[in-house]
Design a protein around this motif. Sequence first.
Motif: not given
Length: 425
Positions: A387-400
Amino acid sequence: MNKNDVFSVPAFPCRHCGASVTHEFADLGLTPLCQTQIAPARFNQAERYFPLQAYVCSACWLVQLRDCISSADVFTDDYPYFSSFSASWLAHAKAYVDEMVERLQLGSDSLVMELASNDGYLLRHFKPHGVPVLGVEPSRSVADAAIALGIPTEIRFFGRDTATDLRARYGAADLIAGNNVLAHVPDINDFVAGVQIALKPQGTVTFEFPHLLNLMQQNQFDTIYHEHFSYLSLHAVRAVFRTAGLDIYDVRKLSTHGGSLRVFGQLAGAGRPVTDQVAAVLAEEAQAGLLDVKTYGGFAEQARATKRDILDFLIQARRQGKRVAGYGAPGKGNTLLNYCGIGTDLIDFTVDANPAKQHTFAPGSRIPIYPPDHIRETKPDYLFILPWNLKEEIMAQTAYIREWGGQWVTPIPTPKVWSEPAVRA
C-alpha cells in the motif's frame, strides 16, 4: 481482413453513456478477485480468475472495466477491508467531518448519510457534534463493526430503489458522503441517481475518488482491479452527475490514495455558485490530453515497463542473498503481485494489521500473510510496501528495521529503495 482482426476484442456499451467502447487502456491479464484471502484449508483448491482489462469511452471519457463480475461477487458478507486500520485515514475522515459540520452548519436537526460506510471510520466522528447519521454498507462483516459502535447502518447496496426507501423511512439527507465508492459500483447511473433522490433540495453530496490523471501520470496501474469498475476524471464524473440531475459546484485536490479529488455536488438549480477550481481542474485534464483518445494508448506500456523494473529489483535482491518481505495485503498489492507474477520465490511473506487477513494467503500469489510482529522475528533486508499510498505511515511504524540495516521499497511509480522513512511533503 487484417491478420490482427481475429484477435480484436468485441466492442461493448459504455456503462454510463451507452456509446460503443473499443479503445483499450490497460490489460493486466487474468487475476483473481483482489480482496479475497485464501484460508490454509483452501490452499490447494482452485481459484476463479477473471480478465482485468480497462477501456476508455471516447464519448464521455469514462475509463471502465468490461463487465465480468457482479458487486455481489466482491462485497460479500465476509469482505475483509476495514477502513479503521489506517490511522492516517481515520485522521483524514475526522478532518473532513469537522470541516463539513462548520461549512454546512450541520446540527442535531440534520442528517448525514454515508454510502459504503464500511466500519464506521467516518460517521463515528459526527457523534461528538451531535449530528444524526446513517450508514449504507452492503458487506455485513464491516457493517456489523459499525453497528457495534452505535452507528445506524443499512446493510444493502445503494441505488434508486434503496434511496427511495431510505428517504421515506429516514427523511432526505443534508449531506451525502461517499469515499472511494464511486469507482466500485457497476451501475454508476443508478447509483448517482439514488443520490439525487435521497438529497435535500439544498443538500450537498461529496464524493472522493482516485483521480485518473494521477493514475496515469504516476503509473498507478495496480489501482486497477475488479472492485474498481470505473476510473474517474472530473470530466467523466461531471457527465454522470449531469445525467442524474446534479451539478458539481466545487472540487478539491487531495493527497490520499496517490492523488484524489473530492467533488461537491448539489441538485441542478440549487443555486450555489461554481468555484473557479472546477474550471481549473477541467482545464488541467484537457491540457494533459484526457479528451484525446490517443493519450490513453501509452499507459499499457508504462505498466509493462514498471513490471519489468520491479522484477529486475526482486530478482537481483534474491541473487544477492537478500530477504524481501511485504508490508500490507491491499487490493492494489494483490493486483501488482499477480500482474507481475510474484510469489514466494521473490517475496517470502507479507504482513497486515487487519486480523481478518492474518494467517491466510494472498489470492493468486499464495504469499502467506502474518501479523506485523513477524517482521521483527525474521528481520528481512527489504520491506516491500504494497500500500505505497500509506508509505509515510508504514515507514514510521516500522522504523525499527533500521536496527539490522533494513530498507523499504515502494514499487510505484517505479521501484525505489528508502534508507530513511519518507516524510509527506
